[in-house]
Design a protein around this motif. Structure first.
Motif, PDB file in Angstrom:
ATOM      1  N   ARG A 165       8.726 -40.064 -11.471  1.00  0.00           N
ATOM      2  CA  ARG A 165       9.818 -39.571 -11.121  1.00  0.00           C
ATOM      3  C   ARG A 165       9.920 -37.928 -11.048  1.00  0.00           C
ATOM      4  O   ARG A 165      10.269 -37.241 -10.317  1.00  0.00           O
ATOM      5  CB  ARG A 165      11.144 -39.942 -11.908  1.00  0.00           C
ATOM      6  CG  ARG A 165      11.475 -41.352 -11.895  1.00  0.00           C
ATOM      7  CD  ARG A 165      12.678 -41.708 -12.413  1.00  0.00           C
ATOM      8  NE  ARG A 165      13.632 -41.164 -11.794  1.00  0.00           N
ATOM      9  CZ  ARG A 165      14.980 -40.816 -12.158  1.00  0.00           C
ATOM     10  NH1 ARG A 165      15.252 -41.350 -13.453  1.00  0.00           N
ATOM     11  NH2 ARG A 165      15.787 -40.490 -11.743  1.00  0.00           N
ATOM     12  N   GLU A 166       9.256 -37.267 -12.065  1.00  0.00           N
ATOM     13  CA  GLU A 166       8.953 -36.124 -12.064  1.00  0.00           C
ATOM     14  C   GLU A 166       8.084 -35.721 -11.006  1.00  0.00           C
ATOM     15  O   GLU A 166       8.104 -34.519 -10.413  1.00  0.00           O
ATOM     16  CB  GLU A 166       8.498 -35.428 -13.541  1.00  0.00           C
ATOM     17  CG  GLU A 166       7.862 -34.083 -13.806  1.00  0.00           C
ATOM     18  CD  GLU A 166       9.041 -33.130 -13.492  1.00  0.00           C
ATOM     19  OE1 GLU A 166       8.861 -31.915 -13.319  1.00  0.00           O
ATOM     20  OE2 GLU A 166      10.305 -33.542 -13.778  1.00  0.00           O
ATOM     21  N   LEU A 167       7.274 -36.499 -10.492  1.00  0.00           N
ATOM     22  CA  LEU A 167       6.258 -36.135  -9.310  1.00  0.00           C
ATOM     23  C   LEU A 167       7.023 -36.004  -8.105  1.00  0.00           C
ATOM     24  O   LEU A 167       6.870 -35.119  -7.238  1.00  0.00           O
ATOM     25  CB  LEU A 167       4.962 -37.430  -9.331  1.00  0.00           C
ATOM     26  CG  LEU A 167       4.141 -37.493  -8.167  1.00  0.00           C
ATOM     27  CD1 LEU A 167       2.968 -37.800  -8.637  1.00  0.00           C
ATOM     28  CD2 LEU A 167       4.898 -38.100  -6.864  1.00  0.00           C
ATOM     29  N   PHE A 168       7.799 -37.037  -7.998  1.00  0.00           N
ATOM     30  CA  PHE A 168       8.960 -37.075  -6.705  1.00  0.00           C
ATOM     31  C   PHE A 168       9.757 -35.599  -6.876  1.00  0.00           C
ATOM     32  O   PHE A 168       9.920 -35.160  -5.775  1.00  0.00           O
ATOM     33  CB  PHE A 168       9.874 -38.142  -6.687  1.00  0.00           C
ATOM     34  CG  PHE A 168       9.420 -39.385  -6.343  1.00  0.00           C
ATOM     35  CD1 PHE A 168       8.208 -39.276  -5.254  1.00  0.00           C
ATOM     36  CD2 PHE A 168       9.636 -40.633  -6.748  1.00  0.00           C
ATOM     37  CE1 PHE A 168       7.683 -40.572  -4.831  1.00  0.00           C
ATOM     38  CE2 PHE A 168       9.203 -42.085  -6.232  1.00  0.00           C
ATOM     39  CZ  PHE A 168       8.033 -41.897  -5.139  1.00  0.00           C
ATOM     40  N   ARG A 169      10.306 -35.349  -7.960  1.00  0.00           N
ATOM     41  CA  ARG A 169      11.104 -34.129  -8.095  1.00  0.00           C
ATOM     42  C   ARG A 169      10.255 -32.797  -7.547  1.00  0.00           C
ATOM     43  O   ARG A 169      10.479 -31.941  -6.965  1.00  0.00           O
ATOM     44  CB  ARG A 169      11.541 -33.712  -9.437  1.00  0.00           C
ATOM     45  CG  ARG A 169      12.779 -33.067  -9.645  1.00  0.00           C
ATOM     46  CD  ARG A 169      13.011 -32.386 -11.209  1.00  0.00           C
ATOM     47  NE  ARG A 169      11.586 -31.828 -11.684  1.00  0.00           N
ATOM     48  CZ  ARG A 169      11.340 -30.504 -11.315  1.00  0.00           C
ATOM     49  NH1 ARG A 169      12.032 -29.953 -10.215  1.00  0.00           N
ATOM     50  NH2 ARG A 169       9.968 -30.151 -11.768  1.00  0.00           N
ATOM     51  N   LEU A 170       8.934 -32.851  -8.140  1.00  0.00           N
ATOM     52  CA  LEU A 170       7.923 -31.601  -7.767  1.00  0.00           C
ATOM     53  C   LEU A 170       7.663 -31.775  -6.040  1.00  0.00           C
ATOM     54  O   LEU A 170       7.660 -30.697  -5.597  1.00  0.00           O
ATOM     55  CB  LEU A 170       6.784 -32.007  -8.803  1.00  0.00           C
ATOM     56  CG  LEU A 170       5.916 -30.704  -8.843  1.00  0.00           C
ATOM     57  CD1 LEU A 170       6.308 -29.655  -9.547  1.00  0.00           C
ATOM     58  CD2 LEU A 170       4.794 -31.362  -9.463  1.00  0.00           C
ATOM     59  N   ALA A 171       7.491 -33.037  -5.714  1.00  0.00           N
ATOM     60  CA  ALA A 171       7.172 -33.162  -4.382  1.00  0.00           C
ATOM     61  C   ALA A 171       8.311 -32.649  -3.559  1.00  0.00           C
ATOM     62  O   ALA A 171       8.242 -32.005  -2.191  1.00  0.00           O
ATOM     63  CB  ALA A 171       6.836 -34.719  -3.802  1.00  0.00           C
ATOM     64  N   GLU A 172       9.488 -32.771  -3.720  1.00  0.00           N
ATOM     65  CA  GLU A 172      10.779 -32.263  -2.985  1.00  0.00           C
ATOM     66  C   GLU A 172      11.166 -31.169  -3.353  1.00  0.00           C
ATOM     67  O   GLU A 172      12.153 -30.404  -2.488  1.00  0.00           O
ATOM     68  CB  GLU A 172      11.808 -33.596  -3.191  1.00  0.00           C
ATOM     69  CG  GLU A 172      11.355 -34.905  -2.698  1.00  0.00           C
ATOM     70  CD  GLU A 172      12.251 -35.952  -2.842  1.00  0.00           C
ATOM     71  OE1 GLU A 172      12.392 -36.809  -1.853  1.00  0.00           O
ATOM     72  OE2 GLU A 172      12.899 -36.072  -3.800  1.00  0.00           O
TER      73      GLU A 172
ATOM     74  N   VAL B 247      -1.383 -23.303  -1.162  1.00  0.00           N
ATOM     75  CA  VAL B 247      -1.800 -24.122   0.055  1.00  0.00           C
ATOM     76  C   VAL B 247      -1.928 -25.557  -0.042  1.00  0.00           C
ATOM     77  O   VAL B 247      -1.402 -26.468   0.664  1.00  0.00           O
ATOM     78  CB  VAL B 247      -3.149 -23.419   0.819  1.00  0.00           C
ATOM     79  CG1 VAL B 247      -3.502 -24.333   1.983  1.00  0.00           C
ATOM     80  CG2 VAL B 247      -2.856 -22.007   1.324  1.00  0.00           C
ATOM     81  N   ASP B 248      -2.627 -25.800  -1.199  1.00  0.00           N
ATOM     82  CA  ASP B 248      -3.070 -27.204  -1.388  1.00  0.00           C
ATOM     83  C   ASP B 248      -1.587 -28.022  -1.808  1.00  0.00           C
ATOM     84  O   ASP B 248      -1.374 -29.138  -1.340  1.00  0.00           O
ATOM     85  CB  ASP B 248      -4.012 -27.212  -2.786  1.00  0.00           C
ATOM     86  CG  ASP B 248      -5.197 -27.086  -2.290  1.00  0.00           C
ATOM     87  OD1 ASP B 248      -5.743 -26.971  -0.990  1.00  0.00           O
ATOM     88  OD2 ASP B 248      -6.237 -26.879  -3.204  1.00  0.00           O
ATOM     89  N   ALA B 249      -0.793 -27.328  -2.376  1.00  0.00           N
ATOM     90  CA  ALA B 249       0.480 -27.814  -2.840  1.00  0.00           C
ATOM     91  C   ALA B 249       1.195 -28.113  -1.480  1.00  0.00           C
ATOM     92  O   ALA B 249       1.870 -29.033  -1.351  1.00  0.00           O
ATOM     93  CB  ALA B 249       1.533 -26.782  -3.784  1.00  0.00           C
ATOM     94  N   GLN B 250       1.113 -27.133  -0.610  1.00  0.00           N
ATOM     95  CA  GLN B 250       1.954 -27.330   0.655  1.00  0.00           C
ATOM     96  C   GLN B 250       1.491 -28.609   1.384  1.00  0.00           C
ATOM     97  O   GLN B 250       2.276 -29.530   1.851  1.00  0.00           O
ATOM     98  CB  GLN B 250       1.725 -26.378   1.603  1.00  0.00           C
ATOM     99  CG  GLN B 250       2.700 -25.255   1.449  1.00  0.00           C
ATOM    100  CD  GLN B 250       2.454 -24.115   2.425  1.00  0.00           C
ATOM    101  OE1 GLN B 250       1.406 -23.884   3.001  1.00  0.00           O
ATOM    102  NE2 GLN B 250       3.544 -23.289   3.007  1.00  0.00           N
ATOM    103  N   VAL B 251      -0.165 -28.799   1.380  1.00  0.00           N
ATOM    104  CA  VAL B 251      -0.758 -30.034   2.136  1.00  0.00           C
ATOM    105  C   VAL B 251       0.060 -31.387   1.320  1.00  0.00           C
ATOM    106  O   VAL B 251       0.091 -32.156   2.082  1.00  0.00           O
ATOM    107  CB  VAL B 251      -2.229 -29.830   2.149  1.00  0.00           C
ATOM    108  CG1 VAL B 251      -2.724 -31.105   2.464  1.00  0.00           C
ATOM    109  CG2 VAL B 251      -2.516 -28.748   2.931  1.00  0.00           C
TER     110      VAL B 251
END
Lengths: 343, 343
Positions: B39-46, B57-61
């Motif tokens: 769930r924290e992964l999804f929060r971070l992704a969004e 850059v890697d985070a953007q990709v």
């Protein structure tokens, strides 16, 4: 009966005579020969002094071999062999292959030869032994032929044993490629065996080299086949088993090669084929490296193929080195050698 | 667009959704999943916070993968999968194979299943992976079938990949012997691939187990085949390569197995056959042990077959052990893994 120790004057004749009396690969005779020399050995055999290192009973058994020998008859055999163009090599000869000295007490007394003995002076890495099943498959014969042909084209000498199947295919392919080949016999070089390979083996003697440690006229026996196995292994840097049953003479050649620190290659085949079971067992036991073609053999000769699987492999350089000065050759104490037969 | 981190409430659904968004075998996602939870992964992704361990850059990709996702659509896919009788396993489940934890950051997010998931709870030594060439010879298919049949009779589970040639022969023989078999798919378990094996694979799903880490509807891609290779290697104690070209997917399975400390077996064949070149290369490189029959496989499972050729082999007991508590799984830092594809 003429006394041997008096009748035989020179080292060469004495060793030729010895090979007519005592079976090859006899470590007792080999040790006495190395320690005392051949003439003192004859004196000991014909006297009743204590034989160094042997019990009274063992000395009796050892002496019994010499009882039937008559120097005059043996000398006649030697004259006949010379008339037939059969040559000999003894350790003093320039062309004696120092590789054989690795056999220690099991070194041949003499080599009987027909053909190009200079082959034996080539560096050990130039000689590759190919052995395999008599009842080979067409796959095995094809691979043996291909390997021998490629080796011949790479100026290697193909050492093998002249039997049906794999070995015959290797000889034939080496000759067909104009290459050099050596047939190591378990019988006299005057009577090529097996009969069906007479023509092939005569061509080997003409164009290559035929060699044996048993004298002209000698027939192959079980013991002589086992003794021959160690010679086939000793002559070359690498022994390749193409097809072999798990309990076959070719497996003996491979094991002797491994014991001597020579490199062993094994050609895989279908697991459904009984004649590939021997090579597969060698690979599983870590006694051999997998060979798919001549490139792999070249790598084995050059020791470029990664770490060796067996502890004994890799001890020897691909260049032949004199080893006669070693006080105790590694082979002397190897427990798993065939028990020498004393007739 | 519904927000993932708000819409997805439970761990299972979250992991199912994650497998629909991110390609499998992605060490970046795997690391974040392990460190933060799904769930924290999804929060971070969004969101737009710094992603731990990634440059901007890697985070953007990495984030780009999540942009096309709509929680409502994905939830609908999940409902459809459940209606079709497709199951899932996540690390919290009793039947989750702890063997997969050896993959560290490359552990699957979820397993999609059809069939007998209890197979995955058996000791690692009970599972044997058979892989090999699609364009197999009749020899190879015969050997694969024989091995699978013998393994089935010995109560082993045959793990393979359902492709034509060797793998199909192994599945068929295991089923014909009334044995257990697992098909590891590079596509959704609802669409067996290849088409020509649809009937066979449906029988595997009915009588055995079909498993995949990509969601229903997913088609096989090059990356998914590479990812699948590591799963095939991970599920079992021993991977056997029956026939394979030197640059083939089966070789990838063997290398993954070796990297994971699993034992690899290779079936030899004629050196004249291109499909035996792969197994021969594995044997020459010391990555595999020679297998001629099921007896050899049993020896490999029991680690009774002498010293292992590769340094990694033999680290794992034949009984499955929990490894989730390892702080840094060996696989994490392995340099030669396929580069994860970030879409």
């Amino acid at each position: 009966m003429t006394n041997l120790s008096q009748a035989v004057q020179d080292e060469r004749t004495a060793r030729m005579v010895l090979s007519m009396i005592v079976e090859p690969d006899d470590a007792v005779t080999g040790r006495l020969l190395g320690d005392l020399g051949v003439r003192e050995l004859f004196r000991l055999a014909e006297g009743d002094d204590v034989v160094p290192g042997l019990s009274t009973v063992d000395a009796q058994v050892w002496r019994a071999q010499f009882e039937r020998s008559d120097a005059r008859t043996l000398a006649q055999h030697i004259v006949e062999a010379e008339r037939a163009g059969i040559g000999t090599l003894i350790p003093d000869d320039k062309e004696w292959p120092s590789a054989l000295d690795d056999l220690g007490d099991r070194r041949p007394y003499v080599l009987w030869t027909r053909g190009t003995t200079s082959f034996l002076m080539r560096p050990l890495g130039d000689l590759v032994t190919i052995t395999g099943a008599r009842a080979a498959t067409s796959y095995g014969e094809h691979v043996a032929g291909q390997l021998a042909s490629d080796l011949a084209n790479a100026e290697r000498i193909v050492v093998t044993g002249g039997t049906y199947g794999i070995e015959g295919a290797a000889h034939r392919a080496a000759l067909a490629s104009g290459g050099d080949t050596i047939a190591v016999m378990a019988n006299g070089v005057d009577r090529p065996y097996p009969m069906g390979h007479r023509e092939l083996l005569e061509r080997v003697a003409d164009l290559g080299l035929m060699v044996s440690e048993v004298p002209p006229g000698a027939v192959p026996t079980r013991h002589r086949f086992l003794a021959r196995a160690r010679l086939m292994a000793t002559f070359s840097a690498v022994t390749v088993v193409v097809e072999a049953g798990v309990r076959s003479g070719s497996m003996t050649v491979a094991r002797r090669a491994h014991e001597l620190g020579r490199t062993v290659g094994a050609v895989p085949g279908p697991v459904t084929s009984a004649t590939s079971a021997g090579p597969h067992l060698l690979l599983q036991d870590g006694l051999a490296r997998l060979v798919t073609g001549t490139g792999d053999i070249e790598s084995l000769v050059a020791h470029k193929n990664g770490p060796d699987p067996g502890q004994a492999i890799g001890r020897r350089d691909s260049q032949r080195q004199p080893t006669a000065d070693r006080s105790r050759p590694a082979y002397r104490d190897t427990a798993c050698l065939a028990t020498p037969v004393v007739l």
